[in-house]
Design an enzyme around this catalytic site. Structure first.
Site, PDB file in Angstrom:
ATOM      1  N   HIS A  33      11.673  -6.987  -3.639  1.00  0.00           N
ATOM      2  CA  HIS A  33      10.219  -6.804  -3.687  1.00  0.00           C
ATOM      3  C   HIS A  33       9.507  -7.908  -2.906  1.00  0.00           C
ATOM      4  O   HIS A  33       8.687  -7.627  -2.018  1.00  0.00           O
ATOM      5  CB  HIS A  33       9.776  -6.807  -5.160  1.00  0.00           C
ATOM      6  CG  HIS A  33       8.300  -6.685  -5.371  1.00  0.00           C
ATOM      7  ND1 HIS A  33       7.715  -5.510  -5.796  1.00  0.00           N
ATOM      8  CD2 HIS A  33       7.287  -7.584  -5.247  1.00  0.00           C
ATOM      9  CE1 HIS A  33       6.399  -5.693  -5.894  1.00  0.00           C
ATOM     10  NE2 HIS A  33       6.123  -6.947  -5.582  1.00  0.00           N
ATOM     11  N   GLU A  34       9.841  -9.157  -3.224  1.00  0.00           N
ATOM     12  CA  GLU A  34       9.192 -10.275  -2.525  1.00  0.00           C
ATOM     13  C   GLU A  34       9.596 -10.312  -1.058  1.00  0.00           C
ATOM     14  O   GLU A  34       8.803 -10.689  -0.189  1.00  0.00           O
ATOM     15  CB  GLU A  34       9.534 -11.601  -3.210  1.00  0.00           C
ATOM     16  CG  GLU A  34       9.126 -11.687  -4.682  1.00  0.00           C
ATOM     17  CD  GLU A  34       7.663 -11.417  -4.934  1.00  0.00           C
ATOM     18  OE1 GLU A  34       6.851 -11.559  -3.990  1.00  0.00           O
ATOM     19  OE2 GLU A  34       7.316 -11.045  -6.071  1.00  0.00           O
TER      20      GLU A  34
ATOM     21  N   HIS B 257       7.228  -8.074   0.805  1.00  0.00           N
ATOM     22  CA  HIS B 257       5.977  -8.776   1.114  1.00  0.00           C
ATOM     23  C   HIS B 257       6.165  -9.690   2.326  1.00  0.00           C
ATOM     24  O   HIS B 257       5.324  -9.736   3.226  1.00  0.00           O
ATOM     25  CB  HIS B 257       5.549  -9.638  -0.082  1.00  0.00           C
ATOM     26  CG  HIS B 257       4.897  -8.890  -1.199  1.00  0.00           C
ATOM     27  ND1 HIS B 257       3.845  -8.025  -1.006  1.00  0.00           N
ATOM     28  CD2 HIS B 257       5.142  -8.897  -2.534  1.00  0.00           C
ATOM     29  CE1 HIS B 257       3.468  -7.526  -2.175  1.00  0.00           C
ATOM     30  NE2 HIS B 257       4.238  -8.030  -3.116  1.00  0.00           N
TER      31      HIS B 257
ATOM     32  N   HIS C 269       6.435  -7.871   5.592  1.00  0.00           N
ATOM     33  CA  HIS C 269       5.103  -7.381   5.967  1.00  0.00           C
ATOM     34  C   HIS C 269       4.312  -8.516   6.635  1.00  0.00           C
ATOM     35  O   HIS C 269       3.691  -8.331   7.697  1.00  0.00           O
ATOM     36  CB  HIS C 269       4.377  -6.877   4.717  1.00  0.00           C
ATOM     37  CG  HIS C 269       3.179  -6.030   4.991  1.00  0.00           C
ATOM     38  ND1 HIS C 269       2.415  -5.469   3.990  1.00  0.00           N
ATOM     39  CD2 HIS C 269       2.588  -5.644   6.155  1.00  0.00           C
ATOM     40  CE1 HIS C 269       1.434  -4.777   4.522  1.00  0.00           C
ATOM     41  NE2 HIS C 269       1.508  -4.872   5.837  1.00  0.00           N
TER      42      HIS C 269
END
Length: 602
Positions: free
Chosen positions: A393-394, A397, A400
């Protein structure tokens, strides 16, 4: 690395820490850069007379923007370094001092150049548009366009100064709520098989996940009993927050508080309404899930304190950090070699502060700036399978941020909160798909499905219910209905009954949940979680089942940064958030997981 004791920061191996040298070589270099930043306002202010003059030239305007952009970019880098150092060891006074010095310098800078944005908005629109076509303004064009778009709602210099002076006072409802519920409240203790445990905002979730139902009931009763004792005060704080939202919208000339909050991202209000309407029309899978929960937990009646205990307990799966990175790389192969190589190299070589140490901030986050690596804080535990998903998940980020910074000028690289959860939950979905496909262990499969159902429920259904409540409370104030505790409880209880369905039996205090959600003090924020996971699930399905075009479309989104408004960026990726389709698909995905769980657990 399996920890048997929590080490001091000084005892953490360098390879397990993030490498901040991509920001600054060390504290001395940071100190020098802070000194440089402290003089940056002077470089901007020397343009003040020319910017305010009716005879302003494009040369002076470009020079001023360059000085302003350079200062903001340096501040971005300084602040990130100070924040990361403090997060790694909040007990180190030097880290606290460093962040404090930066905040003071940043505050002084903002005050000194506060004239600039209003001055830019006072430049004639025709003049501004003609200048923005010039090559020298290419790096600032998008930022200027967004600034001009806000112009109809910007007041005069005197009025803006008054509002700025009131901004700190406007934080009072949120600050008072936080202090009251996190500091002043005494929730007491809860009896558990392991002995008495203190009940707090922090331990609430852990105790509510206890498989002993008596522990959950006592936790619930004491927790909401404390809120019940102070319900009128909290209702007054929340009403004050909503009243301020409504007043701000009216002062600036927006049609409503919700319109004001959605305007900067150019998100039509129909997106908000479609989300609520579509989820409302797809509550059957959610009600089916709660029926399944009642059966699996072997309960005669499902009560509100039974909703957080895991359907399937934590499975025993040992995943060393390096193995987790390898697993994530395999799961993300549909995104291609560059993406996989970049993220795995980063996760292994300096992006991540991996394990817990004394004084380290809890949880996990990604902190990507324009310069330097997109750093990740973890408190990774090898025996917690959930931490593999957290790392993915991190990492989403961070990737991105990585693509955004590499494909945009500084003034338009940063993406919006509306988009932020898409790339992260996209990665989680790919890891879920990979693990589910490659496991032969029925217990792990059941755990994965149950965990995924819980994630979608919490992010899609629950946040939509919150969003609906926020919309109702603001509409009531705008129509002249005061927000008393009785009104808030009635509205929230109606939503609880609708969303949880016929299986749920509520307690007398269940509707007090509506006054304990901290996010409600940051109005019209929570809906972005629901739209984010809807977009990510749709895009993950599109990329996994598609080809090179679908993958490239997704990369176009990652590379957009702040160069496009979020609805446009997501549409380029292949998902239209102005339609009901992505939300319907997300509800359908949840329904399919519930069906799989029924086959396994019943």
């Amino acid at each position: 690395m399996k920890q048997t004791a929590i080490p001091n920061r000084s005892e953490v191996a360098p390879g397990d820490q993030w490498n901040l040298s991509s920001l600054f070589a060390g504290d001395n270099e940071w100190n020098s850069a802070l000194e440089q930043f402290s003089g940056s306002a002077e470089k901007i202010n020397k343009f003040r007379d020319s910017i305010l003059s009716p005879d302003i030239t494009p040369e002076d305007f470009a020079g001023c923007l360059k000085a302003y952009s350079d200062a903001l970019q340096l501040a971005d880098k300084l602040g990130n370094y100070a924040f990361l150092k403090k997060s790694a060891d909040e007990g180190d006074s030097e880290n606290l001092d460093r962040l404090g010095r930066f905040m003071m310098a940043a505050s002084s800078f903002e005050a000194s150049v506060s004239w600039l944005v209003p001055a830019i908005q006072n430049i004639s629109e025709d003049t501004m548009k003609s200048w923005m076509e010039m090559p020298r303004f290419a790096d600032y064009r998008i930022w200027l366009e967004k600034l001009l778009r806000m112009k109809p709602y910007i007041l005069g210099e005197k009025e803006e100064r008054i509002l700025a002076l009131l901004s700190e006072a406007h934080q009072t409802p949120q600050s008072a709520f936080s202090v009251l519920t996190n500091v002043d409240f005494d929730f007491g203790t809860v009896k558990t098989p392991e002995g008495d445990r203190p009940l707090s905002q922090t331990t609430w979730s852990m105790l509510m996940e206890n498989r002993d139902r008596s522990v959950r009931k006592e936790t619930y009763d004491k927790f909401y009993g404390t809120f019940d004792t102070h319900k009128n005060t909290i209702a007054a704080l929340y009403a004050g927050s909503v009243n301020q939202d409504v007043a701000a919208a009216r002062i600036r000339g927006y049609s409503s508080a919700r319109a004001m909050e959605l305007f900067p991202d150019r998100v039509p209000e129909t997106v908000y309404d479609n989300l609520v309407a579509t989820v409302r029309a797809n509550l059957a899978p959610l009600h089916r899930y709660y029926s399944l929960r009642k059966k699996v937990l072997k309960l005669n009646e499902l009560r509100h304190y039974d909703v957080l205990v895991p359907l399937v307990g934590e499975v025993k799966k040992h995943t060393p950090y390096d193995e987790a990175v390898s697993l994530i790389g395999e799961a993300l192969k549909p995104l291609g070699n560059e993406y996989v190589k970049t993220i795995t190299d980063g996760l292994l070589n300096g992006w991540v502060d991996r394990y817990e140490n004394k004084g380290k901030r809890s949880g996990a986050f990604s902190s990507g700036g324009y310069e330097g690596s997109p750093y990740i804080l973890m408190n990774y535990k090898e025996d917690v399978l959930r931490d593999v998903f957290t790392l993915a998940h991190e990492g989403g980020h961070s990737m991105h941020s990585w693509y955004s910074a590499k494909n945009n000028p500084f003034m338009s690289y940063n993406y919006t909160i509306f988009e932020a959860e898409v790339a992260s939950t996209f990665n989680e979905d790919l890891v879920f798909r990979y693990l589910l496909k490659t496991t032969d262990d029925p217990k792990i499969k059941a755990y994965l499905l149950a965990s995924r159902a819980g994630d979608i429920l919490a992010t899609l259904y629950r946040q939509t219910m919150f969003a609906e409540f926020e919309s109702k409370t603001h509409e009531m104030v705008e129509s002249g209905i005061p927000l008393t505790i009785d009104v808030l409880r009635r509205e929230y209880r109606d939503l609880l009954k609708i969303y949880f369905g016929p299986e749920m039996i509520f307690e007398e205090t269940s509707d007090l949940e509506g006054i304990r959600i901290p996010h409600f003090y940051n109005a019209f924020y929570v809906y972005k979680y629901a739209t984010g996971i809807s977009a990510s699930l749709a895009l993950a399905e599109r990329v996994v089942t598609g080809g090179e075009k679908e993958r490239n479309d997704y990369f176009a989104f990652l590379k957009s940064g702040g160069s496009r408004y979020p609805i446009e960026a997501l549409r380029i990726a292949g998902v239209d958030m102005e339609s009901a389709a992505p939300v319907e698909a997300a509800c359908g995905a949840f329904s399919g997981i519930v069906e799989e769980l029924e086959k396994i657990l019943l």
